[in-house]
Design a protein around this motif. Structure first.
Motif, mmCIF file in Angstrom:
data_model
loop_
_atom_site.group_PDB
_atom_site.id
_atom_site.type_symbol
_atom_site.label_atom_id
_atom_site.label_comp_id
_atom_site.label_asym_id
_atom_site.label_seq_id
_atom_site.Cartn_x
_atom_site.Cartn_y
_atom_site.Cartn_z
ATOM 1 N N ASP A 6 0.831 -1.202 0.000
ATOM 2 C CA ASP A 6 0.000 0.000 0.000
ATOM 3 C C ASP A 6 0.873 1.262 0.000
ATOM 4 O O ASP A 6 0.601 2.220 -0.736
ATOM 5 C CB ASP A 6 -0.891 -0.044 1.255
ATOM 6 C CG ASP A 6 -1.874 1.112 1.300
ATOM 7 O OD1 ASP A 6 -2.458 1.388 0.240
ATOM 8 O OD2 ASP A 6 -2.018 1.726 2.369
ATOM 9 N N GLU A 52 2.414 1.666 -3.481
ATOM 10 C CA GLU A 52 1.420 2.129 -4.467
ATOM 11 C C GLU A 52 1.147 3.625 -4.333
ATOM 12 O O GLU A 52 1.001 4.326 -5.327
ATOM 13 C CB GLU A 52 0.110 1.338 -4.317
ATOM 14 C CG GLU A 52 0.155 -0.070 -4.880
ATOM 15 C CD GLU A 52 0.603 -0.133 -6.336
ATOM 16 O OE1 GLU A 52 0.250 0.767 -7.126
ATOM 17 O OE2 GLU A 52 1.359 -1.069 -6.666
ATOM 18 N N LYS A 53 1.063 4.093 -3.110
ATOM 19 C CA LYS A 53 0.817 5.521 -2.868
ATOM 20 C C LYS A 53 1.936 6.370 -3.458
ATOM 21 O O LYS A 53 1.688 7.395 -4.097
ATOM 22 C CB LYS A 53 0.704 5.786 -1.359
ATOM 23 C CG LYS A 53 -0.672 5.568 -0.796
ATOM 24 C CD LYS A 53 -0.705 5.908 0.671
ATOM 25 C CE LYS A 53 -2.036 5.499 1.272
ATOM 26 N NZ LYS A 53 -1.972 5.441 2.728
ATOM 27 N N ARG A 78 4.032 5.477 -5.839
ATOM 28 C CA ARG A 78 4.002 5.339 -7.303
ATOM 29 C C ARG A 78 2.943 6.264 -7.905
ATOM 30 O O ARG A 78 3.177 6.897 -8.943
ATOM 31 C CB ARG A 78 3.715 3.873 -7.692
ATOM 32 C CG ARG A 78 4.913 2.961 -7.543
ATOM 33 C CD ARG A 78 4.522 1.507 -7.736
ATOM 34 N NE ARG A 78 4.017 1.250 -9.072
ATOM 35 C CZ ARG A 78 4.785 0.930 -10.115
ATOM 36 N NH1 ARG A 78 6.084 0.812 -9.957
ATOM 37 N NH2 ARG A 78 4.265 0.715 -11.306
ATOM 38 N N ASP A 79 1.791 6.354 -7.265
ATOM 39 C CA ASP A 79 0.714 7.240 -7.748
ATOM 40 C C ASP A 79 1.171 8.696 -7.750
ATOM 41 O O ASP A 79 0.921 9.431 -8.701
ATOM 42 C CB ASP A 79 -0.534 7.082 -6.860
ATOM 43 C CG ASP A 79 -1.258 5.772 -7.132
ATOM 44 O OD1 ASP A 79 -0.943 5.136 -8.168
ATOM 45 O OD2 ASP A 79 -2.101 5.364 -6.320
ATOM 46 N N ARG A 137 3.485 9.143 -10.676
ATOM 47 C CA ARG A 137 2.766 9.125 -11.964
ATOM 48 C C ARG A 137 1.946 10.394 -12.152
ATOM 49 O O ARG A 137 1.742 10.850 -13.266
ATOM 50 C CB ARG A 137 1.834 7.905 -12.049
ATOM 51 C CG ARG A 137 2.490 6.538 -11.891
ATOM 52 C CD ARG A 137 3.525 6.255 -12.974
ATOM 53 N NE ARG A 137 4.148 4.950 -12.791
ATOM 54 C CZ ARG A 137 5.262 4.745 -12.071
ATOM 55 N NH1 ARG A 137 5.847 5.742 -11.448
ATOM 56 N NH2 ARG A 137 5.777 3.532 -11.993
ATOM 57 N N MET A 138 1.442 10.967 -11.061
ATOM 58 C CA MET A 138 0.627 12.196 -11.156
ATOM 59 C C MET A 138 1.496 13.434 -11.273
ATOM 60 O O MET A 138 0.997 14.529 -11.476
ATOM 61 C CB MET A 138 -0.289 12.314 -9.924
ATOM 62 C CG MET A 138 -1.437 11.318 -9.934
ATOM 63 S SD MET A 138 -2.622 11.592 -8.614
ATOM 64 C CE MET A 138 -1.694 11.269 -7.170
#
Lengths: 155, 210
Positions: free
Chosen positions: B124, B127-128, B130-131, B134-135
């Protein structure tokens, strides 16, 4: 005459008493040979001297050797596993009429006899009365070329 | 003479009275001392203790490292070792992470790149981050960017089980522990490695584990 006799007897008693408490290498009291010898690499040693030891006591008649043998090592060996680690094993023989627990710990060293900081945890082996058990340990990597195994009675 | 005797008697009673009023035992207790974690300590019972945790993880680690199916691969296999599928079915109170964390950490250090460990417990968190990358909220970091996070080849499963017995008359009790460790192939579902550690302890009075 009487005084001379008494002095001689006292001297003899003192000499005998002094000799009786002197063991090898200047140690006094119960100090087995194993306590003062250097542990060579690729050997398996008893660090619990109650299991296997030799006591040498100096007396006026010479050295008196007494052995305490509760446990012996019948066979030992080393080999490499399929993944290249050093594997050391020994066959422990219980020479008493009671079940015993023996704990073993292995330390591994590289080709230059430098420590690899690879020291296993105590592994407990149950040896039945007059029976045999195997202690085996493997090193963490293939750099290990020398070992030192220490055995003690299980706690 | 009478007055003298009365004074002595009164003084004695007063002193005796003063001495017997204290009922609090504030004598010094046993000082805190460090103990060898690899050997049984002063306080010991029939449960899983530090020497057991260290012995079992050390034994399992050495066994895994000498398994050709795991160690002789061209590409280092990816393994998940955490307590997600490692259950405690025993009557011993124990934090399972003490076993799985010690096993993973020591394996990672000893394997020296021959095994790769996937931190699924912290997926988790990854993923946070990585987001955010990506943003465009944060930059891409300095290592690399990948399509996805690492998938695992094997995962640790296992159980801690126990069998208790007690002599009602003497109150002596014994506990047999069986701790199993297995690595499951996460594609085929087969077991690629299995290890087991067993021990039995007995004691007159059990101690409390917290």
């Amino acid at each position: 005459m009487m005084k001379t006799k008494s002095a001689l007897v006292t001297a003899l008693v003192l000499t005998l008493a002094a000799c009786g408490t002197t063991t090898q290498n200047g140690y006094t009291g119960a100090n087995p040979v194993q306590r003062t010898i250097t542990n060579e690499l690729n050997t398996i040693v008893f660090i619990d001297h109650n299991l296997n030891r030799t006591d040498i006591t100096k007396t006026i008649f010479g050295e008196k050797v007494s052995n305490t043998v509760k446990v012996t090592l019948d066979r030992s060996g080393m080999s490499n596993t399929a993944t290249g680690q050093l594997e050391v094993w020994t066959m422990i023989r219980n020479r008493t009429d009671y079940d015993l627990q023996i704990e073993g710990k292995a330390l591994f060293f590289d080709a230059n006899q430098a420590p690899l900081m690879d020291e296993s945890m105590w592994r407990r082996v149950y040896v039945p009365a007059n029976g045999t058990a195997i202690y085996k340990e493997t090193s963490l990597n293939s750099r290990a070329e020398y070992f030192l195994v220490e055995l003690r009675e299980g706690r | 003479m009478k007055y003298f005797l009365l004074t002595v008697a009164a003084s004695t009673m007063l002193l005796v009275g003063c001495q017997s009023t204290s009922t609090i035992d504030n004598s010094a207790g046993r000082a805190t001392v460090y103990e060898d974690t690899r050997s049984p300590g002063k306080v010991q019972g029939v449960g899983v203790e530090s020497q057991d945790i260290m012995a079992v993880t050390d034994q399992m680690m050495r066994d895994m490292l000498s398994n050709p199916q795991l160690m002789n691969r061209e590409v280092s296999p990816r393994i998940i070792i955490d307590s997600q599928y490692f259950t405690n079915e025993s009557s011993s109170r124990i934090n399972k992470n003490m076993l799985t964390d010690r096993l993973r950490i020591n394996l990672n250090r000893a394997a020296n790149g021959r095994l790769t460990f996937v931190g699924r417990e912290y997926a988790d968190m990854v993923e946070k981050e990585r987001d955010l990358k990506r943003m465009g909220v944060v930059d891409g970091g300095t290592i690399r960017s990948t399509q996805a996070t690492a998938g695992a080849d094997f995962r640790l499963v296992g159980r801690i089980m126990s069998l208790d017995a007690m002599d009602v008359q003497s109150q002596e009790r014994s506990r047999y522990h069986q701790i199993t460790f297995e690595l499951v192939d996460l594609e085929l579902g087969t077991y690629v490695w299995s290890g087991m550690y067993e021990f039995k302890k007995s004691a007159q009075d059990d101690i409390m584990y917290r």
